[in-house]
Design a protein around this motif. Structure first.
Motif, PDB file in Angstrom:
ATOM      1  N   SER A 182      15.275   1.860  18.178  1.00  0.00           N
ATOM      2  CA  SER A 182      14.254   0.872  17.817  1.00  0.00           C
ATOM      3  C   SER A 182      14.105   0.898  16.302  1.00  0.00           C
ATOM      4  O   SER A 182      14.215   1.949  15.671  1.00  0.00           O
ATOM      5  N   PHE A 183      13.879  -0.259  15.722  1.00  0.00           N
ATOM      6  CA  PHE A 183      13.884  -0.358  14.265  1.00  0.00           C
ATOM      7  C   PHE A 183      12.491  -0.038  13.724  1.00  0.00           C
ATOM      8  O   PHE A 183      11.519  -0.673  14.118  1.00  0.00           O
ATOM      9  N   PRO A 184      12.396   0.959  12.832  1.00  0.00           N
ATOM     10  CA  PRO A 184      11.069   1.322  12.337  1.00  0.00           C
ATOM     11  C   PRO A 184      10.393   0.169  11.600  1.00  0.00           C
ATOM     12  O   PRO A 184      10.985  -0.439  10.710  1.00  0.00           O
ATOM     13  N   GLY A 185       9.163  -0.153  11.996  1.00  0.00           N
ATOM     14  CA  GLY A 185       8.408  -1.201  11.309  1.00  0.00           C
ATOM     15  C   GLY A 185       8.498  -2.556  11.973  1.00  0.00           C
ATOM     16  O   GLY A 185       7.828  -3.486  11.555  1.00  0.00           O
ATOM     17  N   ILE A 186       9.351  -2.691  12.994  1.00  0.00           N
ATOM     18  CA  ILE A 186       9.451  -3.975  13.707  1.00  0.00           C
ATOM     19  C   ILE A 186       8.886  -3.785  15.111  1.00  0.00           C
ATOM     20  O   ILE A 186       9.344  -2.938  15.869  1.00  0.00           O
ATOM     21  N   GLU A 187       7.869  -4.594  15.425  1.00  0.00           N
ATOM     22  CA  GLU A 187       7.258  -4.516  16.743  1.00  0.00           C
ATOM     23  C   GLU A 187       7.799  -5.608  17.658  1.00  0.00           C
ATOM     24  O   GLU A 187       8.112  -5.368  18.810  1.00  0.00           O
ATOM     25  N   ARG A 188       7.892  -6.797  17.104  1.00  0.00           N
ATOM     26  CA  ARG A 188       8.199  -7.941  17.952  1.00  0.00           C
ATOM     27  C   ARG A 188       9.701  -8.103  18.129  1.00  0.00           C
ATOM     28  O   ARG A 188      10.481  -7.748  17.259  1.00  0.00           O
ATOM     29  N   ASP A 189      10.089  -8.702  19.265  1.00  0.00           N
ATOM     30  CA  ASP A 189      11.518  -8.849  19.499  1.00  0.00           C
ATOM     31  C   ASP A 189      12.061 -10.163  18.949  1.00  0.00           C
ATOM     32  O   ASP A 189      13.209 -10.493  19.158  1.00  0.00           O
ATOM     33  N   ASP A 190      11.203 -10.951  18.245  1.00  0.00           N
ATOM     34  CA  ASP A 190      11.755 -12.156  17.624  1.00  0.00           C
ATOM     35  C   ASP A 190      11.608 -12.142  16.099  1.00  0.00           C
ATOM     36  O   ASP A 190      11.564 -13.187  15.474  1.00  0.00           O
ATOM     37  N   ALA A 191      11.500 -10.942  15.532  1.00  0.00           N
ATOM     38  CA  ALA A 191      11.424 -10.865  14.064  1.00  0.00           C
ATOM     39  C   ALA A 191      12.719 -11.417  13.472  1.00  0.00           C
ATOM     40  O   ALA A 191      13.793 -11.271  14.042  1.00  0.00           O
ATOM     41  N   LYS A 192      12.600 -12.064  12.320  1.00  0.00           N
ATOM     42  CA  LYS A 192      13.767 -12.691  11.678  1.00  0.00           C
ATOM     43  C   LYS A 192      14.573 -11.644  10.917  1.00  0.00           C
ATOM     44  O   LYS A 192      14.027 -10.650  10.448  1.00  0.00           O
ATOM     45  N   ILE A 193      15.851 -11.947  10.704  1.00  0.00           N
ATOM     46  CA  ILE A 193      16.687 -10.984   9.958  1.00  0.00           C
ATOM     47  C   ILE A 193      16.151 -10.769   8.548  1.00  0.00           C
ATOM     48  O   ILE A 193      16.287  -9.688   7.981  1.00  0.00           O
ATOM     49  N   THR A 194      15.521 -11.791   7.991  1.00  0.00           N
ATOM     50  CA  THR A 194      14.960 -11.627   6.645  1.00  0.00           C
ATOM     51  C   THR A 194      13.814 -10.623   6.644  1.00  0.00           C
ATOM     52  O   THR A 194      13.538 -10.001   5.629  1.00  0.00           O
ATOM     53  N   ARG A 195      13.140 -10.484   7.788  1.00  0.00           N
ATOM     54  CA  ARG A 195      12.062  -9.496   7.891  1.00  0.00           C
ATOM     55  C   ARG A 195      12.648  -8.088   7.828  1.00  0.00           C
ATOM     56  O   ARG A 195      12.136  -7.222   7.126  1.00  0.00           O
ATOM     57  N   TYR A 196      13.723  -7.838   8.581  1.00  0.00           N
ATOM     58  CA  TYR A 196      14.392  -6.534   8.531  1.00  0.00           C
ATOM     59  C   TYR A 196      14.818  -6.222   7.096  1.00  0.00           C
ATOM     60  O   TYR A 196      14.614  -5.127   6.582  1.00  0.00           O
ATOM     61  N   ALA A 197      15.455  -7.219   6.474  1.00  0.00           N
ATOM     62  CA  ALA A 197      15.964  -7.016   5.119  1.00  0.00           C
ATOM     63  C   ALA A 197      14.833  -6.697   4.152  1.00  0.00           C
ATOM     64  O   ALA A 197      14.947  -5.821   3.295  1.00  0.00           O
ATOM     65  N   HIS A 198      13.715  -7.408   4.335  1.00  0.00           N
ATOM     66  CA  HIS A 198      12.571  -7.233   3.431  1.00  0.00           C
ATOM     67  C   HIS A 198      11.973  -5.829   3.575  1.00  0.00           C
ATOM     68  O   HIS A 198      11.659  -5.169   2.582  1.00  0.00           O
ATOM     69  N   ILE A 199      11.827  -5.380   4.820  1.00  0.00           N
ATOM     70  CA  ILE A 199      11.264  -4.038   5.051  1.00  0.00           C
ATOM     71  C   ILE A 199      12.109  -2.980   4.344  1.00  0.00           C
ATOM     72  O   ILE A 199      11.591  -2.089   3.684  1.00  0.00           O
ATOM     73  N   LEU A 200      13.437  -3.109   4.475  1.00  0.00           N
ATOM     74  CA  LEU A 200      14.319  -2.100   3.879  1.00  0.00           C
ATOM     75  C   LEU A 200      14.377  -2.242   2.357  1.00  0.00           C
ATOM     76  O   LEU A 200      14.371  -1.250   1.628  1.00  0.00           O
ATOM     77  N   GLU A 201      14.443  -3.478   1.909  1.00  0.00           N
ATOM     78  CA  GLU A 201      14.572  -3.692   0.472  1.00  0.00           C
ATOM     79  C   GLU A 201      13.336  -3.202  -0.273  1.00  0.00           C
ATOM     80  O   GLU A 201      13.432  -2.590  -1.332  1.00  0.00           O
TER      81      GLU A 201
END
Lengths: 459, 447
Positions: free
Chosen positions: B185-204
């Motif tokens: 499970s990806f840390p910081g993402i709760e919802r299963d429809d988060a956008k790829i830009t959200r993942y990128a933003h969290i990491l960046e």
């Protein structure tokens, strides 16, 4: 359709097939064809500034085409996440399949507010108050000093925050002690402008000196009540090129109302605007806006949402100020001989300007003027989106979106900012402390005042 | 007054951006105008030159194995044998090589693969390997010719990448290494429809996330979760969501924390490596002084001699851009058409015909629309090759074989005579024809 184009059975091939209209003609606005155009590439989602910082927001693809399909099932209400959309309209620009995303969002938001939001709720009245800024401003600006004093009080901010849900983190923009319209009337109104324009045409040896070049200025609320210097600059610059300016009666363009789902309020305001601007067009004027959200509203949202007699004519005749001069005058040539004594500026393109094809325009034009450089701060959204960033529950999202722009503003070699959009300007100032000017102020300084007068407040 | 430049490039994808950059190198003032966002947003970010011999794809020649065409080792060896009319045959081998050098100079450290003529084999999110000429540096540690054992990591909320499935596909494809997949499970993402830009933003932004045992930074939490699954594998592959503007920083940070190489696996649309390539190109355009206008379509044109009679349409005087219900003229000395193919909408079709919508350049196609496709889904569809025919200087040709206009060149997906998805040549065709068309347009202005 002429009869010769009616499909007939004679001579058709066996495999010939003609589409049949299986759905009844829609009584209400039907965006199903737009929904069908979506092939789910999700390009819109990658452009959504809200979805990038908040995974609670399911993104424009959901808000538009997917919600539209869901809604066809009668028992489905509009999802309340539509209120998280900031109405930046970047998804419109993204979609390779021309799905009318912002139109879908506006329509869905209107339906949500109409059917699902309690008219007794704090949210409803707060949103109604914010989206009718023009009305509030009209009252407040009658006693500008008192209003500014009261709005600046800590107690006012606390009351706003606690009672209304308007963030106390931001400082309300001050009202000007003299509105643009007051200045305009005092200056002699249209008659004075006609005379100024005539002199300018003679001075410029303009072959159209006897014809009347005429524009009607849609100043919007903000440059009337808060930044009349933008309106004055517009008038001076257009008169410099020999245009007679008229200033029709007008109300809010409607942008904050769509963004809050207040479509009835927007329609009432639009009716006045279309009537008044339509009359000006009849008189031979084109419509000029200095705010890119106002011009967006008149050009795109009016024809998408309303159907008054002159809606299309108003859309076709509306221009952003610099855009109009660039297409109708040799603006680049004129600017090449101009100079200002101004500090360089960090320039931000408002999202709504992008959708009108205006993204490089200001940097291109300002680069021709001696004495000033405009540094583009990139394609991120400022995050405030009008009333959005004023709401307590959206303030943090708004600032998280703005972070990239703030960083870029600080990286470029400039200590002042520039943009066309009044609320982007608020956000730029809020995030960096820079003073923010409008490009028209620089044009006025360069073309009208000459270099001695300096480049606006930033100089 | 028209908005004036020396060269006007219509289309903002790989071909258009390359054409604009190459014209700008010839000291021309260049404008690029793009309507909606380009297909780079869907693209893997890989720059293919030629992955498969078209005759092998068609089953009429070339090498095949087990009924499938085998990937080409050296695309440059195969280019001289391509049929007449193929875009590579039109521009010639040298232009293909020059355009790659040009791309390498623009992309710098962001891309790898310039050390060899041979194709690299890059693992994809489906667990296949794709023969490609240039690949983002973030994917470099993952190439399939590298024998090191590999852990693929997927995330529950990103179903487009099923890591265990991709790992077993890779092994079935015969890669020379052991491959295993796990799903976290990806840390910081709760919802299963988060956008790829959200993942990128969290990491960046290395946002604080709740790890279950208090707050920690997103990258630390992700590295911790991966570390717990890492056995003796010497590299880790993740879906391509490792940041946007600073993907390299994110990846290196994860490598340091894990002590092994980390690479990205290119994903389907929407695609961050494609978006990063777009950003890279647009930054280069800004640096080169190219003026960019987006969000508004070119809808029509007028010839110099507008009243002139039909056949020879002569010289384009200006094009008309639809800015929300009003047509604004843009004029230039030279024009480059780089509006893409059927997906990019540079070539369109209705029930009657296939056409190029701006200039109505000739697109050869059968009159019977049932001949535009074949029955097998992955068969040899004629529509895949629909596009403009050009001469060797990239001027579009009419049905009579004469140039449509004296100042219009075409580049990229709008060209016909090749099947990019089947032969894996889309990137290289866009680069080489864009580069050649832009250079010729820029030079013509200079003269």
């Amino acid at each position: 359709m002429s009869e010769t184009h009616q499909p007939t059975d004679d001579g058709s091939r066996d495999d010939e097939f003609e589409p049949v209209q299986v759905f009844p003609e829609a009584e209400e606005m039907d965006l199903r064809p737009g929904a069908d155009d979506c092939y789910k590439c999700s390009t819109c989602d990658t452009n959504c500034p809200v979805a990038e910082v908040d995974d609670e927001f399911p993104g424009p693809k959901f808000q538009g085409p997917e919600q539209w399909r869901l809604k066809r099932q009668d028992d489905h209400d509009i999802d309340d996440s539509v209120m998280k959309c900031s109405n930046c309209m970047r998804c419109d620009n993204a979609c390779p399949s021309e799905v009318p995303l912002s139109q879908m969002h506006n329509t869905a938001r209107g339906e949500y507010v109409e059917e699902n939001m309690s008219k007794l709720s704090r949210e409803y009245w707060r949103n109604r108050l914010l989206s009718n800024y023009g009305t509030m401003a009209r009252i407040g600006s009658k006693v500008p000093r008192l209003t500014n004093f009261v709005m600046g009080l800590t107690v006012t901010q606390v009351v706003n925050e606690k009672l209304l849900g308007i963030t106390g983190e931001r400082t309300f923009p001050a009202f000007a002690t003299e509105t643009f319209r007051e200045w305009w009337e005092k200056r002699g109104g249209a008659a004075a402008s006609r005379e100024n324009a005539r002199k300018a045409r003679t001075r410029r040896d303009d072959s159209s000196a006897d014809e009347r070049k005429r524009v009607a200025y849609f100043h919007g609320c903000y440059s009337n009540y808060n930044t009349p210097e933008v309106g004055k600059a517009m008038v001076e610059v257009f008169e410099h090129f020999g245009y007679e300016v008229v200033v029709p009666d007008q109300r809010c363009s409607g942008t904050p109302m769509y963004a809050n789902g207040m479509l009835d309020d927007a329609e009432r305001a639009a009716e006045t605007n279309v009537d008044e601007l339509g009359a000006a067009i009849e008189e031979g004027a084109d419509i000029i806006a200095s705010c890119t959200s106002c011009s967006m509203s008149l050009r795109q949202e009016y024809p998408e949402l309303f159907d008054f007699e002159d809606t299309e004519a108003v859309a076709e005749h509306t221009w952003e100020a610099l855009e109009y001069l660039r297409v109708h005058e040799d603006l680049e040539d004129e600017l090449a001989d101009a100079s200002v004594d101004s500090a360089d500026v960090a320039y931000h393109t408002p999202c709504h300007a992008r959708n009108q094809g205006l993204d490089g325009q200001t940097v291109e034009l300002l680069s021709g003027i001696d004495g000033i450089d405009a540094h583009d701060v990139g394609d991120s959204c400022s995050g405030i989106s009008g009333t959005y960033g004023w709401k307590t529950e959206h303030y943090e999202t708004s600032m998280a979106i703005g972070e990239e722009m703030f960083e870029h503003m600080e990286q470029v070699d400039a200590e002042a900012g520039m943009t066309e959009c009044p609320t982007c300007a608020m956000q730029m100032e809020h995030g960096t402390g820079y003073e923010i000017d409008h490009p028209l102020e620089i044009l006025s300084a360069a073309l009208v005042d000459g270099p001695e007068a300096g480049g606006g407040d930033a100089a | 007054m028209a908005i004036e430049d020396d060269v006007l490039v219509i289309g903002g994808g790989l071909a258009g951006a390359t054409a604009a950059l190459s014209a700008a190198e010839r000291d021309a003032t260049v404008r690029l105008i793009s309507y909606k966002q380009s297909t780079l947003r869907h693209a893997s970010g890989l720059i293919d030159v030629l992955g498969y011999d078209p005759t092998a794809v068609a089953g009429t020649g070339g090498e095949r194995e087990g009924g499938e065409p085998t990937p080409l080792v050296d695309p440059f060896e195969a280019i001289p044998d391509l049929p007449e009319g193929h875009p590579y045959e039109r521009v010639g081998l040298e232009a293909v090589r020059e355009s790659l050098l040009f791309f390498d100079s623009v992309a710098g450290d962001a891309y790898a693969g310039d050390h060899t003529d041979a194709n690299a084999l890059v693992p994809t999110h489906g667990g296949t390997v794709k023969p490609t000429a240039r690949y983002p540096a973030t994917t470099a540690a993952g190439i399939a010719s590298d024998p090191r054992s590999t852990l693929l990591v997927g995330f529950e909320t990103l179903p487009d990448f099923d890591a265990p499935l991709a790992a077993s596909h890779l092994e079935a494809a015969g890669v020379p290494f052991e491959s295993r997949g796990v799903t976290l499970s990806f840390p910081g993402i709760e919802r299963d429809d988060a956008k790829i830009t959200r993942y990128a933003h969290i990491l960046e932004r290395d946002e604080p996330v709740d790890s279950g045992a208090g707050q920690t930074s997103a990258r630390a939490a992700l590295a911790h979760a991966i570390g717990a699954k890492l056995a003796d594998e010497s590299r880790v592959g993740l879906p391509a969501i490792l940041g946007d503007d600073h993907a390299d920083t994110v990846r290196r940070d994860l490598e340091e924390r894990l002590g092994v190489d980390v690479f990205e696996v290119p994903m389907g649309p929407p695609s961050l490596p494609g978006i990063r390539l777009e950003d890279l190109l647009y930054d280069a355009l800004e640096d080169a002084g190219v003026r960019v206008t987006t969000g508004v379509p070119v809808v029509d044109y007028e010839s110099v001699d507008a009243d002139g009679a039909g056949a020879n349409r002569g010289q384009i005087d200006h094009v008309l851009v639809d800015r929300k219900r009003k047509r604004v003229p843009y004029s230039a000395d030279q024009y480059v058409l780089a509006t893409g193919g059927l997906v990019g909408k540079g070539v369109q079709s209705d029930r009657e015909r296939v056409y190029e919508p701006i200039f109505d350049c000739h697109v050869a196609h059968s009159e019977d629309r049932y001949d535009w496709f074949v029955d097998e889904a992955f068969g040899e569809h004629p529509f895949a090759q629909f596009g403009l025919a050009v001469d060797r200087e990239l001027y579009p040709l009419g049905a009579d074989g004469e140039r449509e206009f004296s100042n219009l060149r075409a580049a990229g997906g709008v060209l016909g005579g090749f099947d990019a998805p089947a032969e894996k040549s889309g990137g290289g065709v866009s680069l080489s024809t864009g580069y050649a068309a832009g250079a010729a347009a820029g030079e013509e202005v200079d003269r």
